[in-house]
Design an enzyme around this catalytic site. Structure first.
Site, PDB file in Angstrom:
ATOM      1  CG  ASP A 199      -1.938   1.107   1.177  1.00 44.39           C
ATOM      2  OD1 ASP A 199      -3.129   0.801   1.187  1.00 44.39           O
ATOM      3  OD2 ASP A 199      -1.538   2.297   1.108  1.00 44.39           O
ATOM      4  CG  ASP A 202      -1.158   1.979   4.784  1.00 40.90           C
ATOM      5  OD1 ASP A 202      -1.705   3.033   5.155  1.00 40.90           O
ATOM      6  OD2 ASP A 202      -1.756   0.891   4.716  1.00 40.90           O
TER       7      ASP A 202
HETATM    8  C1  PRP Z   1      -4.226   3.733  -3.897  1.00 42.60           C
HETATM    9  C2  PRP Z   1      -3.338   4.414  -4.917  1.00 42.60           C
HETATM   10  C3  PRP Z   1      -4.307   4.791  -5.993  1.00 42.60           C
HETATM   11  C4  PRP Z   1      -5.310   3.663  -5.955  1.00 42.60           C
HETATM   12  C5  PRP Z   1      -5.031   2.734  -7.096  1.00 42.60           C
HETATM   13  O1  PRP Z   1      -4.886   4.645  -3.122  1.00 42.60           O
HETATM   14  O2  PRP Z   1      -2.614   5.491  -4.404  1.00 42.60           O
HETATM   15  O3  PRP Z   1      -4.940   6.038  -5.783  1.00 42.60           O
HETATM   16  O4  PRP Z   1      -5.106   2.973  -4.718  1.00 42.60           O
HETATM   17  O5  PRP Z   1      -5.994   1.756  -7.180  1.00 42.60           O
HETATM   18  P1  PRP Z   1      -7.013   1.647  -8.401  1.00 42.60           P
HETATM   19  O6  PRP Z   1      -6.210   1.807  -9.646  1.00 42.60           O
HETATM   20  O7  PRP Z   1      -7.573   0.264  -8.240  1.00 42.60           O
HETATM   21  O8  PRP Z   1      -8.057   2.712  -8.232  1.00 42.60           O
HETATM   22  P2  PRP Z   1      -5.864   4.206  -1.916  1.00 42.60           P
HETATM   23  O9  PRP Z   1      -7.259   4.075  -2.436  1.00 42.60           O
HETATM   24  O10 PRP Z   1      -5.279   3.004  -1.235  1.00 42.60           O
HETATM   25  O11 PRP Z   1      -5.872   5.469  -0.989  1.00 42.60           O
HETATM   26  P3  PRP Z   1      -4.691   6.115  -0.131  1.00 42.60           P
HETATM   27  O12 PRP Z   1      -3.689   6.694  -1.112  1.00 42.60           O
HETATM   28  O13 PRP Z   1      -5.386   7.151   0.655  1.00 42.60           O
HETATM   29  O14 PRP Z   1      -4.072   5.034   0.723  1.00 42.60           O
HETATM   30  N1  URA Z   2      -3.058   0.757  -4.087  1.00 45.12           N
HETATM   31  C1  URA Z   2      -1.838   0.544  -3.557  1.00 45.12           C
HETATM   32  O1  URA Z   2      -1.333   1.388  -2.783  1.00 45.12           O
HETATM   33  N2  URA Z   2      -1.193  -0.590  -3.866  1.00 45.12           N
HETATM   34  C2  URA Z   2      -1.700  -1.506  -4.697  1.00 45.12           C
HETATM   35  O2  URA Z   2      -1.054  -2.541  -4.963  1.00 45.12           O
HETATM   36  C3  URA Z   2      -2.974  -1.275  -5.247  1.00 45.12           C
HETATM   37  C4  URA Z   2      -3.625  -0.128  -4.924  1.00 45.12           C
END
Ligand code: PRP
Ligand code: URA
Length: 208
Positions: A199, A202
């Site tokens: 992630d 994170d």
């Molecule tokens: C992650 C990443 C993208 C998204 C990608 O964000 O930074 O924005 O997931 O996934 P997708 O292509 O399936 O939409 P997340 O939703 O985890 O939020 P965060 O950055 O607040 O942790």
């Molecule tokens: N968002 C992330 O941060 N990691 C992944 O692998 C997919 C979505």
């Protein structure tokens, strides 16, 4: 448009370091910033130039400067924030907008929770920043939102992409050039990129 996979050795080396689960948040943030700077070099290759006259200590001469097109960078919150300082080091005059989206843990669909864009966004070329392109849902929605706000020229810059996300984003927004540091194997059943880096939000902010 065909996605541009940026396989410069420096990018490949630094992507390996951010994939490593033993890389801590401080180093992870620094590497994300450095990779973004390297990618910015390619993503700004088509910026128009104009000739100006200057005086060196030796002679009067004509030389080129960037002209015309105004840029804005739009990180997708949260993880996109990690790419902003690197790109602003190279293009300090650009404006920055923010789009907040999170993936619903059950449906994996993006949910919008924030949007603040520069007033003159419709007159700017926009580069959307997000380190991860997984299903493509977040990028597709962010770009649709920018188009609704009148933006005509959009590029999307990510560090790691799944084939599924590249395909979905290209199909939804064929006019958008995608710049990507690495194309990975697949998504798992929770729509995380394999091998990926986990992630991104994170790891940048140390929230896990
Ligand atoms: C992650 C990443 C993208 C998204 C990608 O964000 O930074 O924005 O997931 O996934 P997708 O292509 O399936 O939409 P997340 O939703 O985890 O939020 P965060 O950055 O607040 O942790
Ligand atoms: N968002 C992330 O941060 N990691 C992944 O692998 C997919 C979505």
């Amino acid at each position: 448009m065909t996605p541009l996979i940026m396989d410069h050795p420096l990018i490949q080396h630094k992507v390996t370091l951010i994939r490593d689960k033993n890389t801590g948040s401080k180093e992870f943030r620094e590497l994300i910033s450095e990779i973004t700077m390297l990618m910015c070099y390619e993503a700004t290759r088509d910026l128009p130039l104009k000739e100006v006259e200057i005086e060196t200590p030796m002679a009067v001469t004509k030389s080129k400067v960037i002209s015309g097109r105004k840029l804005a960078f739009v990180p997708i919150l949260r993880a996109g924030i990690g790419m902003v300082d690197g790109i602003l080091k190279l293009v300090p005059a650009a404006k920055v907008g923010h789009i907040g989206l999170y993936r619903d843990p059950a449906t994996h669909q993006p949910v919008e929770y924030y949007c603040k864009l520069p007033n003159d966004i419709s007159e700017r070329e926009v580069v959307v920043l997000d380190p991860m392109l997984a299903t493509g849902g977040s990028a597709i929605d962010a770009i649709s939102l920018l188009k609704k706000n009148g933006v005509k020229t959009i590029k999307f810059m990510c560090i790691i992409a799944a084939p599924e996300g590249l395909e979905a984003l290209t199909a939804a927004h064929p006019d958008v050039q995608i710049y990507c540091g690495a194309k990975d194997q697949k998504l798992n059943e929770n729509k995380y990129i394999i091998p990926g880096l986990g992630d991104a939000g994170d790891r940048i902010f140390g929230t896990k």
